[in-house]
Design a protein around this motif. Structure first.
Motif, PDB file in Angstrom:
ATOM      1  N   PRO A 197      11.159  13.481 -12.891  1.00 21.26           N
ATOM      2  CA  PRO A 197      11.627  13.617 -11.509  1.00 21.26           C
ATOM      3  C   PRO A 197      10.444  13.856 -10.557  1.00 21.26           C
ATOM      4  N   GLN A 198      10.491  13.232  -9.387  1.00 23.20           N
ATOM      5  CA  GLN A 198       9.378  13.321  -8.452  1.00 23.20           C
ATOM      6  C   GLN A 198       9.008  14.757  -8.094  1.00 23.20           C
ATOM      7  N   PRO A 199       9.966  15.640  -7.842  1.00 20.22           N
ATOM      8  CA  PRO A 199       9.576  17.030  -7.534  1.00 20.22           C
ATOM      9  C   PRO A 199       8.822  17.698  -8.692  1.00 20.22           C
ATOM     10  N   ARG A 200       9.216  17.375  -9.926  1.00 23.44           N
ATOM     11  CA  ARG A 200       8.522  17.946 -11.085  1.00 23.44           C
ATOM     12  C   ARG A 200       7.116  17.372 -11.194  1.00 23.44           C
ATOM     13  N   LEU A 201       6.974  16.068 -10.967  1.00 19.53           N
ATOM     14  CA  LEU A 201       5.660  15.436 -11.013  1.00 19.53           C
ATOM     15  C   LEU A 201       4.748  16.023  -9.943  1.00 19.53           C
ATOM     16  N   ARG A 202       5.269  16.130  -8.740  1.00 19.24           N
ATOM     17  CA  ARG A 202       4.492  16.690  -7.639  1.00 19.24           C
ATOM     18  C   ARG A 202       4.076  18.125  -7.953  1.00 19.24           C
ATOM     19  N   GLY A 203       5.013  18.924  -8.464  1.00 21.53           N
ATOM     20  CA  GLY A 203       4.724  20.309  -8.810  1.00 21.53           C
ATOM     21  C   GLY A 203       3.677  20.437  -9.908  1.00 21.53           C
ATOM     22  N   ALA A 204       3.686  19.510 -10.856  1.00 18.65           N
ATOM     23  CA  ALA A 204       2.726  19.547 -11.965  1.00 18.65           C
ATOM     24  C   ALA A 204       1.301  19.329 -11.495  1.00 18.65           C
ATOM     25  N   CYS A 205       1.144  18.784 -10.298  1.00 14.70           N
ATOM     26  CA  CYS A 205      -0.194  18.488  -9.777  1.00 14.70           C
ATOM     27  C   CYS A 205      -0.901  19.705  -9.199  1.00 14.70           C
ATOM     28  N   PHE A 206      -0.154  20.732  -8.826  1.00 10.66           N
ATOM     29  CA  PHE A 206      -0.759  21.862  -8.133  1.00 10.66           C
ATOM     30  C   PHE A 206      -1.450  22.844  -9.072  1.00 10.66           C
ATOM     31  N   LYS A 207      -2.448  23.537  -8.535  1.00 18.53           N
ATOM     32  CA  LYS A 207      -3.139  24.590  -9.272  1.00 18.53           C
ATOM     33  C   LYS A 207      -2.138  25.663  -9.670  1.00 18.53           C
ATOM     34  N   MET A 262       0.845  -1.169   0.000  1.00 19.16           N
ATOM     35  CA  MET A 262       0.000   0.000   0.000  1.00 19.16           C
ATOM     36  C   MET A 262       0.895   1.238   0.000  1.00 19.16           C
ATOM     37  N   PRO A 263       0.625   2.212  -0.905  1.00 19.07           N
ATOM     38  CA  PRO A 263       1.495   3.373  -0.991  1.00 19.07           C
ATOM     39  C   PRO A 263       1.391   4.247   0.248  1.00 19.07           C
ATOM     40  N   ALA A 264       2.464   5.007   0.471  1.00 22.49           N
ATOM     41  CA  ALA A 264       2.479   5.941   1.604  1.00 22.49           C
ATOM     42  C   ALA A 264       1.414   6.999   1.401  1.00 22.49           C
ATOM     43  N   LYS A 265       0.946   7.563   2.502  1.00 18.34           N
ATOM     44  CA  LYS A 265      -0.072   8.598   2.429  1.00 18.34           C
ATOM     45  C   LYS A 265       0.475   9.803   1.673  1.00 18.34           C
ATOM     46  N   LEU A 266      -0.307  10.295   0.726  1.00 19.59           N
ATOM     47  CA  LEU A 266       0.116  11.416  -0.088  1.00 19.59           C
ATOM     48  C   LEU A 266       0.075  12.717   0.699  1.00 19.59           C
ATOM     49  N   GLN A 267       1.060  13.550   0.459  1.00 21.53           N
ATOM     50  CA  GLN A 267       1.084  14.857   1.085  1.00 21.53           C
ATOM     51  C   GLN A 267       0.459  15.912   0.178  1.00 21.53           C
ATOM     52  N   VAL A 268       0.091  15.526  -1.021  1.00 22.32           N
ATOM     53  CA  VAL A 268      -0.583  16.413  -1.954  1.00 22.32           C
ATOM     54  C   VAL A 268      -2.079  16.224  -1.755  1.00 22.32           C
ATOM     55  N   LYS A 269      -2.764  17.298  -1.450  1.00 18.44           N
ATOM     56  CA  LYS A 269      -4.205  17.239  -1.180  1.00 18.44           C
ATOM     57  C   LYS A 269      -4.992  17.585  -2.441  1.00 18.44           C
ATOM     58  N   PRO A 270      -6.092  16.865  -2.693  1.00 20.11           N
ATOM     59  CA  PRO A 270      -6.895  17.136  -3.896  1.00 20.11           C
ATOM     60  C   PRO A 270      -7.349  18.591  -4.023  1.00 20.11           C
ATOM     61  N   ASP A 271      -7.640  19.244  -2.914  1.00 22.62           N
ATOM     62  CA  ASP A 271      -8.091  20.641  -2.975  1.00 22.62           C
ATOM     63  C   ASP A 271      -7.010  21.585  -3.489  1.00 22.62           C
ATOM     64  N   ASP A 272      -5.755  21.177  -3.373  1.00 24.63           N
ATOM     65  CA  ASP A 272      -4.634  22.001  -3.828  1.00 24.63           C
ATOM     66  C   ASP A 272      -4.281  21.729  -5.287  1.00 24.63           C
ATOM     67  N   CYS A 273      -4.964  20.762  -5.882  1.00 27.22           N
ATOM     68  CA  CYS A 273      -4.585  20.273  -7.205  1.00 27.22           C
ATOM     69  C   CYS A 273      -5.414  20.871  -8.336  1.00 27.22           C
ATOM     70  N   SER A 274      -4.750  20.967  -9.475  1.00 27.83           N
ATOM     71  CA  SER A 274      -5.414  21.300 -10.733  1.00 27.83           C
ATOM     72  C   SER A 274      -6.197  20.065 -11.174  1.00 27.83           C
ATOM     73  N   PRO A 275      -7.017  20.184 -12.232  1.00 27.90           N
ATOM     74  CA  PRO A 275      -7.674  18.981 -12.751  1.00 27.90           C
ATOM     75  C   PRO A 275      -6.673  17.881 -13.103  1.00 27.90           C
ATOM     76  N   LEU A 276      -5.501  18.250 -13.618  1.00 28.48           N
ATOM     77  CA  LEU A 276      -4.468  17.248 -13.909  1.00 28.48           C
ATOM     78  C   LEU A 276      -4.025  16.572 -12.623  1.00 28.48           C
ATOM     79  N   GLY A 277      -3.749  17.365 -11.594  1.00 27.54           N
ATOM     80  CA  GLY A 277      -3.309  16.808 -10.322  1.00 27.54           C
ATOM     81  C   GLY A 277      -4.344  15.866  -9.722  1.00 27.54           C
ATOM     82  N   GLN A 278      -5.606  16.230  -9.816  1.00 25.46           N
ATOM     83  CA  GLN A 278      -6.665  15.364  -9.302  1.00 25.46           C
ATOM     84  C   GLN A 278      -6.722  14.055 -10.084  1.00 25.46           C
TER      85      GLN A 278
END
Length: 144
Positions: free
Chosen positions: A40-50, A1-17
């Protein structure tokens, strides 16, 4: 089971969601998706945000791994941005959109139609890409 995400859906763009939903459905972590896609993980994580602007290359890499066309992810990433262009926006904005459409068609090995598509077919295609009708002084209505 993956670790709990620190990226919250409310902070995400439609792509991030969409990415968060994919991670949940696949039961993988964001680190694993980053490894699989070569992003790279930081780039992927960043791409998720609004408000972020992921590069076309990032979207192409993600699309390959997620089994989607990169234009679908591009539409999610930039959803709602086209309607914010001023009426007198430089033609270069539309030129960039057309360039991306043509590059995507080329990547897919598609050739331009010999006969111009009907207006109805163009309208259907735009609606599938996420364009929507604006009514009542800019208030979003349901998608067409």
């Amino acid at each position: 089971m993956p670790a709990k995400l620190q990226v919250k859906p409310d902070d995400c763009s439609p792509l991030g969601q969409f990415v968060l939903q994919y991670l949940e459905e696949q039961g993988i972590s964001m680190n694993r998706l980053a490894d699989l896609s070569g992003v790279p993980q930081p780039r992927l994580r960043g791409a998720c945000f609004k408000g972020t602007c992921p590069t076309p290359e990032t979207l192409r890499k993600l699309a390959r791994v997620m089994g989607k066309r990169h234009l679908e992810l591009y539409t999610l990433a930039y959803q709602g941005r086209i309607d914010h262009l001023p009426q007198d926006a430089a033609d270069s904005s539309l030129d960039l959109l057309m360039q991306d459409l043509l590059e995507t068609a080329q990547e897919l090995g598609l050739k331009a139609p010999k006969v111009r598509p009907s207006r109805a077919k163009i309208c259907r295609a735009l609606l599938e890409l996420g364009f929507w009708e604006e009514k009542d002084e800019g208030v979003k209505q349901t998608k067409l």
